[in-house]
Design a protein around this motif. Structure first.
Motif, mmCIF file in Angstrom:
data_model
loop_
_atom_site.group_PDB
_atom_site.id
_atom_site.type_symbol
_atom_site.label_atom_id
_atom_site.label_comp_id
_atom_site.label_asym_id
_atom_site.label_seq_id
_atom_site.Cartn_x
_atom_site.Cartn_y
_atom_site.Cartn_z
ATOM 1 N N ASP A 1 -29.032 -58.395 -10.308
ATOM 2 C CA ASP A 1 -27.943 -59.357 -10.332
ATOM 3 C C ASP A 1 -26.628 -58.620 -10.083
ATOM 4 N N ASN A 2 -25.592 -59.398 -9.744
ATOM 5 C CA ASN A 2 -24.312 -58.804 -9.346
ATOM 6 C C ASN A 2 -23.663 -58.016 -10.465
ATOM 7 N N ALA A 3 -23.690 -58.532 -11.695
ATOM 8 C CA ALA A 3 -23.026 -57.847 -12.801
ATOM 9 C C ALA A 3 -23.642 -56.477 -13.040
ATOM 10 N N THR A 4 -24.963 -56.404 -13.023
ATOM 11 C CA THR A 4 -25.637 -55.125 -13.251
ATOM 12 C C THR A 4 -25.328 -54.144 -12.134
ATOM 13 N N ALA A 5 -25.347 -54.633 -10.882
ATOM 14 C CA ALA A 5 -25.056 -53.750 -9.755
ATOM 15 C C ALA A 5 -23.633 -53.229 -9.811
ATOM 16 N N ARG A 6 -22.693 -54.056 -10.211
ATOM 17 C CA ARG A 6 -21.297 -53.626 -10.268
ATOM 18 C C ARG A 6 -21.071 -52.623 -11.388
ATOM 19 N N VAL A 7 -21.723 -52.826 -12.528
ATOM 20 C CA VAL A 7 -21.608 -51.855 -13.623
ATOM 21 C C VAL A 7 -22.210 -50.519 -13.212
ATOM 22 N N LEU A 8 -23.364 -50.572 -12.542
ATOM 23 C CA LEU A 8 -24.004 -49.339 -12.090
ATOM 24 C C LEU A 8 -23.120 -48.607 -11.088
ATOM 25 N N LYS A 9 -22.481 -49.329 -10.183
ATOM 26 C CA LYS A 9 -21.579 -48.702 -9.221
ATOM 27 C C LYS A 9 -20.402 -48.028 -9.915
ATOM 28 N N ALA A 10 -19.861 -48.688 -10.916
ATOM 29 C CA ALA A 10 -18.720 -48.116 -11.632
ATOM 30 C C ALA A 10 -19.109 -46.833 -12.360
ATOM 31 N N ILE A 11 -20.312 -46.788 -12.934
ATOM 32 C CA ILE A 11 -20.762 -45.578 -13.631
ATOM 33 C C ILE A 11 -21.036 -44.468 -12.633
ATOM 34 N N GLU A 12 -21.664 -44.821 -11.488
ATOM 35 C CA GLU A 12 -21.990 -43.813 -10.481
ATOM 36 C C GLU A 12 -20.748 -43.185 -9.857
ATOM 37 N N THR A 13 -19.728 -43.990 -9.616
ATOM 38 C CA THR A 13 -18.544 -43.494 -8.919
ATOM 39 C C THR A 13 -17.559 -42.791 -9.838
ATOM 40 N N ALA A 14 -17.773 -42.846 -11.153
ATOM 41 C CA ALA A 14 -16.872 -42.168 -12.082
ATOM 42 C C ALA A 14 -17.096 -40.659 -12.009
ATOM 43 N N THR A 15 -16.015 -39.907 -12.140
ATOM 44 C CA THR A 15 -16.115 -38.437 -12.052
ATOM 45 C C THR A 15 -16.621 -37.814 -13.345
#
Length: 594
Positions: free
Chosen positions: A529-543
C-alpha cells in the motif's frame, strides 16, 4: 563670456522655466479637475438640502435652515476654481495691485501692459490645454464616442431613474488605453456590489453591446464606484506569436507590460474546454525544460499535449507510468530533503539533480484514472497478490514539501472545483493561479479566491480563447493576452535528455555521507500500500537511523498511518528498530557507507 554665450544661457534658463511652469500648470489643472468632479455633486446635494429646509422653515426661525446655509457655503468653498479661472483672478488681482501701488506708471502704459499679460496668460492656458489633450494620442471610435456621450453626468441624470439607477451619478469619463473609465457616485442606498448586480441596467442605459466587457468595482473613496468599459486593449497591434526572443507568457491588456511567471512557483492553470490552457502553458513549459539545471515531467493521460514534448520531457501517459514517475519523484524529493545541508532552506539545482517541474495536464483525469490502479506482486511464498496503488498521495506530498527540494507541481484542469478537478490537499498549496475563461463565478472563486468577484477577478466574463487572469499576490485583475506557441514550434525545439531517476544514484553533499540507495523489490515488501511504501522510502533515503516521529514530517502521513506502516515493515523484517527506538532497513549495512 561672449554675448552669444550669455544669450544661449538665458535661453536655456527660459526654456527650463517654461517647462517647469507647464508641468506644474498641468498637474495643478488635473488636481483641480479631479476635486471639482468629486465635490460638485456635494454642492448640488447641499442646495437640495437648503431648498428642503426653506420649505420646512420659510421664516428662518429654526436652526435647520441656518445649518443648511452654512453647509452650502462650506461645500462651495471646497470646490476649487478651474485653473484658467484661477489664473485669470490672479492676473486681475496682480493688475489691480500694480495699478494701486505703481502710480508712477502712466495709465496708457499700464493698460497695454495689463492687456499683454492677460493675452499671454490666455495663450499659455490654451496651449497647455491643447497639448494636454493631444499627449495621449487616443482618438475615440464611433462606439466610444457614443459611450462617452451617454456617460456624461447630464445624460446619466436624465435617464438613470428610468433604468432603475436613481441615486447614482457619473463623474467625468476618461478614455484610456484599456478602455473607458468613469467614477460613479453612489447615494446611501447604493454600494459597489449592488451596482455590479445592476449591470444589465447600466448596459441598457449606455446602449452598450452585450459582448462588451464591463467591470464595476469599489472606488478609491467611500460612496464611489469605478466603472470600466473594455472597449480597447493595450495589447492591440502587438504580435502575440511566441518566439525565443519573445518568451513572456503574454501582454497585460491594461498596461501593455510583458507578463512572466518565474520558475519555482506551484501553479494552478484552469479554464473551460477551448479556453486555451494548452496554448497558454506552452511558453511556461519551454522555460521549465530549458537550461542545464531544469527538467520537465508531464503527466498527460489524454496523450495529446504530452506527445508534443516527449523529445525534451519525461512524459507519463498511462496510469502505471503515472504511478511509476510519481514514485520516483517522491523518492527523489525525500532523498534531497534528507541530505539538505543544515541551515539551507531550498535545494540548489545542479545538472545532475536539476529543478524538476511536474505538470499534470488535466487533473480530473489523473484523479480518476490513476487513483486505484491494480498491481500484481509476488509474496514471499511465490504466490501472486493483486493490490491497488494511487498516484495522488505522492502528488499531494510533492505539493506540500516539494518546494524545498526544487520539485514544483503545476496542476491543470478543466474542472476547477475542489474534489472534482483539484484535490483538497493540493488546492491550499497553490501559490500562483492562472485562470482562463470558466463557466461560472463559483469556479472563478475556487481558482482566484473567495474575494474574486468583489475585487474584479471575474474569470467567467473573459473572452475565449487566449485571455487569462493571473493572481500571484502582486498583480491587479488586469486581463492578459497570452502568446500563441504553435505545435510545429514545439516539435521543432531541440531534443533534450528527459529526466529519470537512476536506480542506484550516488548522493554527494558537503558534510553528508555517501549513500547508495537500493530500492526494495516487490518480493521484499510485505505490504504494497502507498503508506507503507512511502514510509519505507523515507527510511531508506535517510542518511542515518530515523525516529518514528520524524517520519510523520518526512512522509506527510498521519501518526496512525505511520505507526501501522512501521508495524508492517518491522513484522516483515524489512525494517529493524535499534535500542534507542530509531528505525533503519535490514539492508543498511550493505547499502550505506559509514
Amino acid at each position: 563670456m561672449s554675448h552669444g554665450q550669455v544669450w544661449r544661457t538665458h535661453r536655456q534658463y527660459a526654456a527650463t522655466a517654461a517647462r517647469w511652469t507647464a508641468d506644474h500648470w498641468r498637474k495643478e489643472s488635473e488636481r483641480r479637475r479631479a476635486l471639482r468632479a468629486e465635490r460638485k455633486p456635494l454642492v448640488r446635494d447641499a442646495r437640495r438640502a437648503l431648498a428642503t429646509a426653506r420649505a420646512i422653515d420659510p421664516e428662518g426661525v429654526t436652526p435647520i435652515r441656518h445649518r443648511a446655509e452654512r453647509e452650502l457655503r462650506t461645500a462651495k468653498r471646497r470646490v476649487p476654481d478651474p485653473m484658467w479661472l484661477f489664473a485669470t483672478k490672479t492676473a486681475t488681482a496682480l493688475g489691480v495691485a500694480g495699478y494701486v501701488w505703481l502710480p508712477q506708471v502712466s495709465a496708457r502704459a499700464w493698460i497695454w501692459s495689463a492687456v499683454a499679460v492677460v493675452a499671454a496668460v490666455t495663450a499659455l492656458s490654451v496651449w497647455i490645454a491643447v497639448r494636454e489633450r493631444d499627449t495621449t494620442g487616443l482618438k475615440p471610435t464611433a462606439e466610444e464616442s457614443a459611450l462617452l456621450k451617454r456617460l456624461q453626468p447630464q445624460h446619466w441624470k436624465e435617464h438613470a431613474e428610468q433604468r432603475g439607477l436613481a441615486g447614482t451619478l457619473t463623474g467625468r469619463p476618461k478614455l484610456t488605453e484599456a478602455g473607458i473609465v468613469c467614477a460613479v457616485r453612489l447615494d446611501g442606498t447604493w454600494t459597489a456590489t449592488k451596482l455590479r448586480g445592476a449591470e444589465d441596467h447600466v448596459r441598457a442605459l449606455l446602449g452598450a453591446r452585450t459582448s462588451l466587457r464591463m467591470q464595476i468595482k469599489a472606488g478609491k473613496q467611500g460612496g464611489w464606484a469605478e466603472l470600466t468599459l473594455r472597449t480597447r486593449s493595450a495589447a492591440d497591434g502587438d504580435d502575440l506569436t511566441w518566439t525565443p526572443e519573445r518568451r513572456s507568457l503574454g501582454i497585460d491588456t491594461v498596461t501593455g507590460e510583458q507578463v512572466t511567471v518565474p520558475l519555482g512557483e506551484r501553479l494552478l492553470i484552469a479554464g473551460r474546454s477551448g479556453a486555451g490552457k494548452s496554448v497558454a502553458s506552452r511558453p511556461l513549459l519551454f522555460d521549465a525544460s530549458e537550461g542545464e539545471t531544469n527538467a520537465l515531467v508531464i503527466i498527460d493521460l489524454k496523450r495529446v499535449e504530452g506527445r508534443l514534448w516527449d523529445h525534451r520531457a519525461r512524459v507519463a501517459s498511462t496510469p502505471h507510468e503515472v504511478i511509476d514517475v510519481t514514485d520516483e519523484l517522491e523518492t527523489e524529493m525525500l532523498e534531497r530533503l534528507s541530505i539538505l545541508p543544515k541551515g539551507q532552506d531550498t535545494w540548489t539545482p545542479t545538472p545532475d539533480r536539476p529543478r524538476i517541474t511536474v505538470v499534470v495536464d488535466e487533473g480530473a483525469e489523473v484523479m480518476t484514472a490513476a487513483d486505484k490502479v491494480p498491481y500484481d506482486t509476488e509474496t514471499g511464498d511465490g504466490k501472486t497478490r493483486t493490490a491497488t496503488r494511487s498516484a495522488l498521495p505522492a502528488l499531494e506530498s510533492i505539493a506540500r514539501m516539494g518546494r524545498a527540494a526544487c520539485i514544483d507541481l503545476w496542476w491543470m484542469t478543466q474542472k476547477p472545483t475542489i474534489g472534482d478537478g483539484i484535490p483538497k490537499q493540493i488546492a491550499p498549496q497553490i501559490g500562483v493561479s492562472i485562470c482562463l475563461a470558466v463557466r461560472t463565478p463559483a469556479e472563478a472563486r475556487v481558482v482566484l479566491g473567495e474575494d474574486a468577484q468583489a475585487k474584479g477577478w471575474n474569470a467567467d466574463e473573459l473572452p475565449v480563447p487566449g485571455v487569462a487572469l493571473i493572481r500571484d499576490g502582486k498583480r491587479k485583475p488586469d486581463p492578459v493576452k497570452v502568446r500563441y506557441m504553435d505545435k510545429a514550434v514545439v516539435i521543432a525545439l531541440p531534443d533534450r535528455e528527459p529526466w529519470a531517476r537512476t536506480a542506484t544514484p550516488m548522493v554527494e553533499a558537503a558534510g553528508a555521507p555517501t549513500l547508495t540507495l537500493v530500492k526494495a523489490t516487490a518480493s521484499d515488501e510485505p505490504a504494497t500500500d502507498n503508506a507503507t511504501a512511502r514510509v519505507l522510502k523515507a527510511i531508506e533515503t535517510a542518511t542515518e537511523p530515523v525516529a518514528q516521529k520524524d517520519l510523520v514530517t518526512l512522509t506527510g502521513l498521519s501518526k496512525g498511518a505511520v505507526s501501522k506502516a512501521v508495524k508492517a515493515l518491522t513484522t516483515g523484517g524489512t525494517v529493524v528498530r535499534s535500542q534507542d527506538g530509531r528505525l533503519t532497513t535490514t539492508r543498511g549495512d550493505e547499502s550505506a557507507a559509514a
